[in-house]
Design a protein around this motif. Structure first.
Motif, short mmCIF file in Angstrom:
data_model
loop_
_atom_site.label_atom_id
_atom_site.label_comp_id
_atom_site.label_asym_id
_atom_site.label_seq_id
_atom_site.Cartn_x
_atom_site.Cartn_y
_atom_site.Cartn_z
N UNK A 77 0.81 -1.51 0.09
CA UNK A 77 0.04 -0.25 0.09
C UNK A 77 0.61 1.09 -0.28
N UNK A 78 0.30 2.08 -0.90
CA UNK A 78 1.82 3.44 -1.28
C UNK A 78 0.90 4.30 -0.94
N UNK A 79 1.65 5.46 0.43
CA UNK A 79 0.73 6.55 0.59
C UNK A 79 1.86 7.04 0.33
N UNK A 80 1.18 8.72 0.72
CA UNK A 80 1.99 9.84 0.87
C UNK A 80 2.37 9.89 2.51
N UNK A 81 3.12 11.15 2.99
CA UNK A 81 3.83 10.66 4.04
C UNK A 81 3.78 12.68 4.39
N UNK A 82 2.79 11.85 5.49
CA UNK A 82 2.19 13.30 5.64
C UNK A 82 1.61 13.59 6.73
N UNK A 89 -0.98 5.59 9.55
CA UNK A 89 -0.31 4.77 9.59
C UNK A 89 0.25 4.22 10.26
N UNK A 90 0.64 4.61 11.70
CA UNK A 90 0.08 3.63 12.81
C UNK A 90 -0.41 2.82 13.12
N UNK A 91 -1.71 3.11 12.49
CA UNK A 91 -3.04 1.71 12.45
C UNK A 91 -2.19 0.79 11.28
N UNK A 92 -1.83 0.91 10.51
CA UNK A 92 -1.57 0.63 9.27
C UNK A 92 -0.62 -0.79 9.99
N UNK A 93 -0.03 -0.09 10.51
CA UNK A 93 1.58 -1.19 10.57
C UNK A 93 1.30 -1.90 11.74
N UNK A 94 0.27 -2.16 12.19
CA UNK A 94 -0.53 -3.07 13.37
C UNK A 94 -0.72 -3.69 12.69
N UNK A 95 -1.26 -3.45 10.94
CA UNK A 95 -2.11 -4.96 10.68
C UNK A 95 -1.56 -5.95 9.64
N UNK A 97 2.30 -5.15 6.55
CA UNK A 97 3.86 -4.71 7.14
C UNK A 97 4.28 -4.37 5.48
N UNK A 98 3.48 -4.43 5.15
CA UNK A 98 4.12 -2.97 3.06
C UNK A 98 3.15 -2.28 2.99
N UNK A 99 3.33 -1.37 3.86
CA UNK A 99 2.67 0.07 3.60
C UNK A 99 4.49 0.80 3.35
N UNK A 100 4.36 1.42 2.37
CA UNK A 100 5.27 2.05 1.45
C UNK A 100 5.23 3.53 1.52
N UNK A 101 6.18 4.32 2.46
CA UNK A 101 5.92 5.76 2.28
C UNK A 101 5.95 6.22 1.14
N UNK A 102 6.19 7.56 0.18
CA UNK A 102 7.11 8.20 -0.73
C UNK A 102 6.64 9.53 -0.19
#
Length: 153
Positions: A77-82, A89-95, A97-102
């Protein structure tokens, strides 16, 4: 010398959301991306070289693209860093592993610019990145050409 262009196709699955966008793509959604990478150069002329007659080994191009792009983004899941996305992001990373910030809006256009930066440094001497084409859908794609970006590299 004859200049030859080589193109290799890659595919990966990824989801993204366009933060702040005023249309449906602001929602989390995914794509079956198809990426075409074209390099150009003069085939190796030294008959003693194991790469004789090649601009670049397709296997070497595959390794580079997989290392820099596919392995990083496939099933991510690609998400803009804001600042606003920090709680998400914190909630997603609890569940997941593959969250990519750009550091950019993850549009097809911006992803191509990022891919170009990542690939250019890994090419062998004498081989240039010529073009990238990224399909988000079968009928929608963006293209990047080195000639169009010579003053931006």
């Amino acid at each position: 010398m004859t200049v030859i262009r080589l193109t290799k196709e890659f595919s990966f699955e990824a989801a993204h959301a366009l933060d702040g966008y005023d249309g449906p793509c602001r929602e989390v959604h995914g794509h079956s991306y198809r990426l075409f990478v074209t390099v150009r150069g003069v085939p190796q002329g030294d008959e003693r070289s194991p790469k004789y007659g090649m601009v670049m080994d397709f296997g070497d191009l595959k390794r580079l693209v997989h290392e820099q792009i596919v392995s990083r983004l496939d099933h991510a899941f690609v998400l803009r860093r804001t600042a606003a996305n920090e709680t998400l992001l914190a909630a997603l990373r609890l569940r997941f592993d593959r969250v990519v910030l750009v550091d950019y809006q993850p549009t097809c256009e911006n992803m191509l610019a990022d891919f170009a930066r990542r690939l250019r440094g890994g090419l062998p001497a004498g081989v240039e990145l010529h073009a990238l084409k990224l399909h988000e859908t079968a009928a929608s794609y963006a293209e990047w050409y080195a000639d169009d970006n010579a003053d931006r590299l």
